[in-house]
Design an enzyme around this catalytic site. Structure first.
Site, PDB file in Angstrom:
ATOM      1  N   ASP A  31      43.609  40.813  38.274  1.00 50.48           N
ATOM      2  CA  ASP A  31      44.102  39.734  39.125  1.00 50.48           C
ATOM      3  C   ASP A  31      45.416  40.098  39.232  1.00 50.48           C
ATOM      4  OD1 ASP A  31      43.602  37.024  40.761  1.00 50.48           O
ATOM      5  OD2 ASP A  31      45.279  36.752  39.317  1.00 50.48           O
TER       6      ASP A  31
ATOM      7  N   GLU B  89      41.018  43.024  42.991  1.00 47.48           N
ATOM      8  CA  GLU B  89      40.623  42.470  44.052  1.00 47.48           C
ATOM      9  C   GLU B  89      41.215  43.136  44.973  1.00 47.48           C
ATOM     10  OE1 GLU B  89      40.074  37.754  45.408  1.00 47.48           O
ATOM     11  OE2 GLU B  89      41.407  38.292  43.651  1.00 47.48           O
TER      12      GLU B  89
ATOM     13  N   ASP C 110      44.299  32.591  36.557  1.00 45.44           N
ATOM     14  CA  ASP C 110      44.390  33.830  36.734  1.00 45.44           C
ATOM     15  C   ASP C 110      43.202  34.703  35.655  1.00 45.44           C
ATOM     16  OD1 ASP C 110      46.581  33.500  38.548  1.00 45.44           O
ATOM     17  OD2 ASP C 110      48.144  33.536  36.898  1.00 45.44           O
TER      18      ASP C 110
END
Ligand SMILES: [Zn+2]
Length: 411
Positions: free
Chosen positions: A193, A277, A357
């Site tokens: 992340d 991501e 996170d």
């Protein structure tokens, strides 16, 4: 796979003059080509072909008194300037016809002597050569000393010489790498992340902050930029301040790149698959988060992960950016309500307690693994990757001195 290897070079005064001449001639030929094509378009004539451009602007132009001085530099440099123009046009056409995905590409623009970055390229045809004494022989320039921070794995196919805004010179070699660098397989896979509070948070719970020295260097840069803003336009002091800012800028970029190289190499070495991501960095770049996003340099970091994965036989994938990685519970899969940026931890009705996170990184890992098993038949191994993003042939990064990183043998 093609990779770039960048080294600082130290031309002497005469070589600097010869380089300046070459930069100038390459720029003139590029601009002549652009002007010719624009005029043809305005006059309703057909697109001037690559071959015709080369004949008229190099071969024939050298015979005229106005352009006779083009003969003073290597003709390969001139041809490569036109090759850049042709590539820029092709990218532009592919973009407007929809063949090229991603951001719209603007039509080529004129180059200026005031551009921050000047560059020329020599191909094999030009007979550039790395000499036994370590110098780089460039046609019509001379034998230029190079600071070799590592060795070239094979014969380079081309070299670009770049002068950056800080007045430094670099040689950027393109080298073709064989596919025999696959690392021994490992069972570990990781989701990442990318965030603003931490540079990266891993699905195993590791949080990676941007190092202090980088933040310090960024603060210093900011101070110098403020000092520059106070200087009178056209003054000698302003010129000095401009160089100072450019130097500080280059230092921050170098430091960040080295650090990102170190981190990305570690992640690729320790994991069989790496998933991130797919953040819409361009979209975010227009919001008020813009500054920190650009400082974070996610795009260059994921680019490094991508090409290193390809190079070392690892899997790398970006997972869909519309997937709600933050508010989906990684334990039960429930999608919870949106939460504000300052919410760092939350509880799911299923009873799990999540670090925001780390939960996102675990979801990224799961989504990446699901995608990957779906098309495993189609993609057993990642495909070839061209020279890494941001270091590509037409726009090599000027400040890209890829130094060897402590404790890491490659890249
Ligand atoms: Zn839950």
């Amino acid at each position: 796979m093609q990779l770039r290897y960048n080294f600082r070079v130290y031309p002497d005064t005469a070589q600097c003059e010869a380089l300046a001449r070459s930069f100038g001639c390459a720029r003139v030929v590029f601009n002549d080509g652009l002007r010719l094509r624009r005029q043809a378009r305005e006059n309703g004539e057909k697109y001037v072909s690559d071959a015709e451009l080369s004949r008229r602007l190099i071969t024939e132009a050298k015979q005229t008194p106005e352009r006779a001085w083009l003969g003073e530099v290597s003709s390969v440099v001139l041809q490569q300037a036109l090759a850049d123009l042709n590539t820029a046009y092709r990218n532009f056409f592919a973009s407007i016809t929809g063949k090229r995905k991603g951001r719209k590409v603007a039509p080529p623009r004129y180059r200026s002597r005031k551009d921050n970055r000047q560059a020329i390229r020599f191909t094999k045809n030009s007979r550039f050569k790395v000499l036994d004494n370590g110098r780089l022989r460039l046609p019509k320039i001379g034998d230029v000393p190079v600071r070799w921070s590592r060795s070239l794995p094979s014969d380079p196919s081309s070299v670009a010489i770049i002068k950056d805004a800080a007045g430094r010179y670099f040689a950027s070699f393109v080298v073709t790498i064989g596919q025999d660098e696959t690392l021994p397989p490992t069972d570990s896979e990781v989701g990442i992340d990318l965030g603003l509070t931490h540079f990266a948070v891993l699905s195993d719970g590791t949080k990676v902050a941007a190092p202090k020295f980088l933040r310090r260097a960024a603060r210093k840069l900011k101070r110098l930029q403020q000092a520059l803003a106070r200087k009178t336009k056209g003054s000698a002091n302003r010129k000095k301040a401009v160089v100072k800012v450019a130097r500080a800028h280059a230092r921050v970029a170098d430091t960040r790149r080295d650090w990102q190289h170190k981190l990305s190499t570690m992640l690729i070495r320790d994991n069989q698959a790496v998933y991130v991501e797919d953040l819409c960095v361009v979209g975010l770049g227009r919001t008020r988060l813009a500054k920190s996003v650009h400082d974070a340099g996610w795009a260059s970091f994921t680019g490094m992960l991508e090409y290193k994965a390809a190079r070392y036989g690892r899997t790398f994938a970006r997972v869909d950016r519309f997937f709600p990685s933050t508010r989906m519970c990684s334990a039960c899969g429930r999608i919870n309500d949106k939460m504000a940026l300052d919410v760092r931890a939350w509880d799911c009705p299923c009873g799990s307690h999540h670090d925001r996170d780390v939960n996102a990184a675990i979801n990224v890992l799961a989504a990446g693994q699901a995608d990957n098993s779906n098309d495993r038949g189609a993609q057993v191994r990642p495909g070839l990757v061209p020279a890494p993003r941001g270091e590509a042939v037409t726009h090599p990064n000027p400040a890209c001195s890829t130094r060897s990183v402590e404790g890491i043998s490659v890249l």
